[in-house]
Design a protein around this motif. Structure first.
Motif, PDB file in Angstrom:
ATOM      1  N   SER A 180       4.322   6.364 -11.036  1.00 14.30           N
ATOM      2  CA  SER A 180       3.839   6.638  -9.687  1.00 14.30           C
ATOM      3  C   SER A 180       2.717   5.651  -9.407  1.00 14.30           C
ATOM      4  O   SER A 180       1.786   5.509 -10.203  1.00 14.30           O
ATOM      5  CB  SER A 180       3.322   8.075  -9.581  1.00 14.30           C
ATOM      6  OG  SER A 180       2.812   8.328  -8.288  1.00 14.30           O
ATOM      7  N   GLY A 181       2.806   4.937  -8.285  1.00 11.44           N
ATOM      8  CA  GLY A 181       1.775   3.953  -7.989  1.00 11.44           C
ATOM      9  C   GLY A 181       1.935   3.370  -6.605  1.00 11.44           C
ATOM     10  O   GLY A 181       2.706   3.868  -5.783  1.00 11.44           O
ATOM     11  N   ILE A 182       1.191   2.292  -6.344  1.00 15.99           N
ATOM     12  CA  ILE A 182       1.189   1.681  -5.019  1.00 15.99           C
ATOM     13  C   ILE A 182       1.748   0.260  -5.066  1.00 15.99           C
ATOM     14  O   ILE A 182       1.576  -0.465  -6.050  1.00 15.99           O
ATOM     15  CB  ILE A 182      -0.219   1.663  -4.402  1.00 15.99           C
ATOM     16  CG1 ILE A 182      -1.172   0.842  -5.266  1.00 15.99           C
ATOM     17  CG2 ILE A 182      -0.743   3.072  -4.211  1.00 15.99           C
ATOM     18  CD1 ILE A 182      -2.490   0.549  -4.594  1.00 15.99           C
ATOM     19  N   ILE A 183       2.429  -0.115  -3.998  1.00 18.93           N
ATOM     20  CA  ILE A 183       2.993  -1.458  -3.875  1.00 18.93           C
ATOM     21  C   ILE A 183       1.870  -2.444  -3.559  1.00 18.93           C
ATOM     22  O   ILE A 183       1.109  -2.260  -2.608  1.00 18.93           O
ATOM     23  CB  ILE A 183       4.059  -1.503  -2.773  1.00 18.93           C
ATOM     24  CG1 ILE A 183       5.214  -0.571  -3.110  1.00 18.93           C
ATOM     25  CG2 ILE A 183       4.574  -2.930  -2.575  1.00 18.93           C
ATOM     26  CD1 ILE A 183       6.223  -0.407  -1.989  1.00 18.93           C
ATOM     27  N   THR A 184       1.764  -3.482  -4.382  1.00 23.71           N
ATOM     28  CA  THR A 184       0.703  -4.473  -4.200  1.00 23.71           C
ATOM     29  C   THR A 184       1.212  -5.851  -3.800  1.00 23.71           C
ATOM     30  O   THR A 184       0.462  -6.655  -3.249  1.00 23.71           O
ATOM     31  CB  THR A 184      -0.123  -4.616  -5.486  1.00 23.71           C
ATOM     32  OG1 THR A 184       0.738  -5.051  -6.553  1.00 23.71           O
ATOM     33  CG2 THR A 184      -0.778  -3.299  -5.868  1.00 23.71           C
ATOM     34  N   ASP A 185       2.491  -6.141  -4.095  1.00 25.92           N
ATOM     35  CA  ASP A 185       3.019  -7.483  -3.831  1.00 25.92           C
ATOM     36  C   ASP A 185       4.452  -7.410  -3.324  1.00 25.92           C
ATOM     37  O   ASP A 185       5.236  -6.554  -3.759  1.00 25.92           O
ATOM     38  CB  ASP A 185       2.980  -8.328  -5.107  1.00 25.92           C
ATOM     39  CG  ASP A 185       1.571  -8.547  -5.619  1.00 25.92           C
ATOM     40  OD1 ASP A 185       0.913  -9.496  -5.175  1.00 25.92           O
ATOM     41  OD2 ASP A 185       1.135  -7.745  -6.464  1.00 25.92           O
ATOM     42  N   GLU A 186       4.782  -8.362  -2.432  1.00 24.03           N
ATOM     43  CA  GLU A 186       6.138  -8.467  -1.889  1.00 24.03           C
ATOM     44  C   GLU A 186       6.550  -9.938  -1.873  1.00 24.03           C
ATOM     45  O   GLU A 186       5.755 -10.812  -1.521  1.00 24.03           O
ATOM     46  CB  GLU A 186       6.188  -7.909  -0.464  1.00 24.03           C
ATOM     47  CG  GLU A 186       7.534  -8.115   0.237  1.00 24.03           C
ATOM     48  CD  GLU A 186       7.452  -7.826   1.730  1.00 24.03           C
ATOM     49  OE1 GLU A 186       7.919  -6.764   2.146  1.00 24.03           O
ATOM     50  OE2 GLU A 186       6.894  -8.686   2.471  1.00 24.03           O
ATOM     51  N   LYS A 187       7.799 -10.208  -2.258  1.00 26.77           N
ATOM     52  CA  LYS A 187       8.348 -11.560  -2.188  1.00 26.77           C
ATOM     53  C   LYS A 187       9.713 -11.495  -1.528  1.00 26.77           C
ATOM     54  O   LYS A 187      10.579 -10.722  -1.940  1.00 26.77           O
ATOM     55  CB  LYS A 187       8.477 -12.171  -3.593  1.00 26.77           C
ATOM     56  CG  LYS A 187       9.110 -13.555  -3.586  1.00 26.77           C
ATOM     57  CD  LYS A 187       9.294 -14.080  -5.002  1.00 26.77           C
ATOM     58  CE  LYS A 187       9.992 -15.433  -5.004  1.00 26.77           C
ATOM     59  NZ  LYS A 187      10.205 -15.941  -6.389  1.00 26.77           N
ATOM     60  N   LYS A 188       9.912 -12.322  -0.491  1.00 28.13           N
ATOM     61  CA  LYS A 188      11.196 -12.363   0.190  1.00 28.13           C
ATOM     62  C   LYS A 188      11.970 -13.602  -0.255  1.00 28.13           C
ATOM     63  O   LYS A 188      11.441 -14.714  -0.271  1.00 28.13           O
ATOM     64  CB  LYS A 188      11.003 -12.400   1.712  1.00 28.13           C
ATOM     65  CG  LYS A 188      12.318 -12.366   2.488  1.00 28.13           C
ATOM     66  CD  LYS A 188      12.089 -12.375   3.998  1.00 28.13           C
ATOM     67  CE  LYS A 188      13.412 -12.331   4.755  1.00 28.13           C
ATOM     68  NZ  LYS A 188      13.207 -12.371   6.223  1.00 28.13           N
ATOM     69  N   SER A 189      13.244 -13.411  -0.622  1.00 26.00           N
ATOM     70  CA  SER A 189      14.114 -14.509  -1.043  1.00 26.00           C
ATOM     71  C   SER A 189      15.351 -14.501  -0.159  1.00 26.00           C
ATOM     72  O   SER A 189      16.095 -13.514  -0.123  1.00 26.00           O
ATOM     73  CB  SER A 189      14.518 -14.346  -2.516  1.00 26.00           C
ATOM     74  OG  SER A 189      13.382 -14.276  -3.351  1.00 26.00           O
ATOM     75  N   GLY A 190      15.588 -15.596   0.559  1.00 27.23           N
ATOM     76  CA  GLY A 190      16.708 -15.638   1.482  1.00 27.23           C
ATOM     77  C   GLY A 190      16.461 -14.719   2.666  1.00 27.23           C
ATOM     78  O   GLY A 190      15.323 -14.420   3.031  1.00 27.23           O
ATOM     79  N   ILE A 191      17.530 -14.225   3.240  1.00 22.75           N
ATOM     80  CA  ILE A 191      17.367 -13.397   4.440  1.00 22.75           C
ATOM     81  C   ILE A 191      17.403 -11.908   4.148  1.00 22.75           C
ATOM     82  O   ILE A 191      17.067 -11.090   5.004  1.00 22.75           O
ATOM     83  CB  ILE A 191      18.452 -13.719   5.496  1.00 22.75           C
ATOM     84  CG1 ILE A 191      19.847 -13.328   4.971  1.00 22.75           C
ATOM     85  CG2 ILE A 191      18.407 -15.185   5.902  1.00 22.75           C
ATOM     86  CD1 ILE A 191      20.919 -13.380   6.037  1.00 22.75           C
ATOM     87  N   GLY A 212       0.810  -1.215   0.000  1.00 19.48           N
ATOM     88  CA  GLY A 212       0.000   0.000   0.000  1.00 19.48           C
ATOM     89  C   GLY A 212       0.840   1.260   0.000  1.00 19.48           C
ATOM     90  O   GLY A 212       0.310   2.365  -0.185  1.00 19.48           O
ATOM     91  N   GLY A 213       2.150   1.115   0.221  1.00 19.11           N
ATOM     92  CA  GLY A 213       3.038   2.271   0.154  1.00 19.11           C
ATOM     93  C   GLY A 213       3.145   2.797  -1.270  1.00 19.11           C
ATOM     94  O   GLY A 213       2.969   2.064  -2.246  1.00 19.11           O
ATOM     95  N   LYS A 214       3.424   4.067  -1.400  1.00 16.98           N
ATOM     96  CA  LYS A 214       3.518   4.710  -2.702  1.00 16.98           C
ATOM     97  C   LYS A 214       4.976   4.784  -3.144  1.00 16.98           C
ATOM     98  O   LYS A 214       5.859   5.100  -2.346  1.00 16.98           O
ATOM     99  CB  LYS A 214       2.922   6.123  -2.627  1.00 16.98           C
ATOM    100  CG  LYS A 214       2.962   6.902  -3.929  1.00 16.98           C
ATOM    101  CD  LYS A 214       2.335   8.274  -3.745  1.00 16.98           C
ATOM    102  CE  LYS A 214       2.370   9.086  -5.031  1.00 16.98           C
ATOM    103  NZ  LYS A 214       1.768  10.436  -4.845  1.00 16.98           N
ATOM    104  N   VAL A 215       5.218   4.477  -4.419  1.00 14.17           N
ATOM    105  CA  VAL A 215       6.561   4.627  -4.975  1.00 14.17           C
ATOM    106  C   VAL A 215       6.513   5.544  -6.190  1.00 14.17           C
ATOM    107  O   VAL A 215       5.544   5.534  -6.959  1.00 14.17           O
ATOM    108  CB  VAL A 215       7.195   3.273  -5.368  1.00 14.17           C
ATOM    109  CG1 VAL A 215       7.576   2.476  -4.147  1.00 14.17           C
ATOM    110  CG2 VAL A 215       6.268   2.461  -6.262  1.00 14.17           C
ATOM    111  N   MET A 216       7.561   6.341  -6.335  1.00 12.38           N
ATOM    112  CA  MET A 216       7.688   7.257  -7.462  1.00 12.38           C
ATOM    113  C   MET A 216       9.067   7.068  -8.074  1.00 12.38           C
ATOM    114  O   MET A 216      10.077   7.221  -7.378  1.00 12.38           O
ATOM    115  CB  MET A 216       7.500   8.706  -6.999  1.00 12.38           C
ATOM    116  CG  MET A 216       6.085   9.035  -6.551  1.00 12.38           C
ATOM    117  SD  MET A 216       6.024  10.314  -5.262  1.00 12.38           S
ATOM    118  CE  MET A 216       6.621   9.409  -3.847  1.00 12.38           C
TER     119      MET A 216
END
Length: 337
Positions: free
Chosen positions: A88-99, A57-61
């Motif tokens: 300019s838009g909103i973060i919808t997805d996150e993927k963590k790989s390793g640490i 939901g955070g905004k990135v530019m």
């Protein structure tokens, strides 16, 4: 290049360029909105690099250097520090790989047009008025809208906003043959005729990954128009290309229309056949990047060697921002009136 992050809920606003990379921006004509992807490093074992991950939901530019467009080793010394906001838009997805690696996907604000539903009634009003009223009802800032005389008489109950827009434009296309593109730029919605999206930019030399495919998969050489009413399946109009049927066999398309549009059936059938009765061609190529280029735009080529001559619609566009800015395009040849 610069990537800025903002999450008002936590009062978290920061530039994240130093610990992000692999920036990519893409869109296509079959989907609404641009996608922006990037990777971020947040290492819990390093006191200076821990807890840097972002919130959904955070905004990135994302800002790109103007000098990073059409850049080659021969013009690498362009003296320009100007930057332009290209996403300019909103973060919808996150993927963590390793640490320590996080991969993020963000979409521009067309994301909301694909998610929010609306109740909306059109009482025999022209398409332009319908689109303006829809945007006003849904509190959508409208950047531009073309003149559409097609009369819209329909009730939309709990339909996604983007589907309502598509339906209005579909009715206009069936009546006039004109095709339309809608997209979000910044915080506003732009609805435009494709003929107004011809780019006045210099096409750079092809630098790799060229291919050309031809297919009959989507060809239709006969169009039949029937009523959408469940009470009967009456054929209202039909048209066919007998020569193509003899060569390729019968490839039939059935189109349903409302009874109120029965008087337009022959014209709808004629224009639909023109649109569908052809061999599909797609050109894929890689060029030096130019931020004005995105899907839905039309580029002009004049390359005899690769048979790239005339006007081409950009169906898919992917920008990659690294040491060099490149873009990979999928093109379909079009006729510009």
């Amino acid at each position: 290049m610069k990537l800025q992050y903002d999450y008002p809920k936590n009062k978290d606003s920061r530039e994240i360029t130093a610990y992000t990379n692999n920036y990519g921006r893409s869109d296509n004509t079959d989907a609404l909105g641009q996608e922006f992807t990037f990777d971020l490093v947040s290492n819990p074992l390093d006191i200076n690099m821990k807890d840097l991950q972002l919130e959904l939901g955070g905004k990135v530019m994302f800002y790109n250097d103007d000098a990073n467009n059409n850049r080659t080793s021969t013009n690498d010394s362009v003296d320009s520090t100007a930057e332009t906001l290209v996403f300019s838009g909103i973060i919808t997805d996150e993927k963590k790989s390793g640490i320590n690696k996080y991969s993020y996907t963000a979409y521009d604000y067309a994301f909301y047009l694909n998610k929010s539903e609306v109740l909306f009634q059109c009482n025999d009003i022209d398409g332009t008025t319908a689109l303006r009223q829809l945007c006003e009802k849904c509190n959508i800032k409208l950047g531009s809208v073309p003149v559409i005389y097609t009369k819209i008489k329909k009730v939309y109950q709990g339909e996604v906003i983007s589907d309502v827009i598509k339906d209005v434009l579909k009715q206009a296309t069936e009546e006039t043959g004109n095709k339309y593109r809608f997209e979000v730029r910044g915080d506003a919605l732009y609805i435009e005729d494709y003929k107004d999206l011809i780019l006045d930019v210099q096409v750079t030399k092809i630098i790799g990954d060229y291919s050309h495919t031809r297919t009959l998969a989507d060809m239709k050489n006969k169009v039949v128009i029937i009523s959408s009413s469940e009470k009967h399946e009456q054929v209202i109009a039909e048209t066919a290309d007998d020569e193509h049927i003899n060569i390729f066999g019968l490839l039939q398309h059935i189109e349903k229309i409302d009874d109120k549009d029965a008087s337009k059936a022959n014209e709808i059938a004629r224009k639909k056949l023109i649109d569908l009765n052809k061999i599909g061609e797609t050109f894929n190529l890689k060029l030096l990047g130019d931020d004005t280029v995105r899907s839905g735009r039309i580029l002009h080529f004049d390359n005899d060697l690769l048979d790239l001559k005339g006007y081409f619609l950009i169906k898919n566009c992917t920008h990659a921002y690294g040491q060099n800015h490149t873009m990979t395009l999928a093109l379909n040849k079009v006729t510009v009136k």
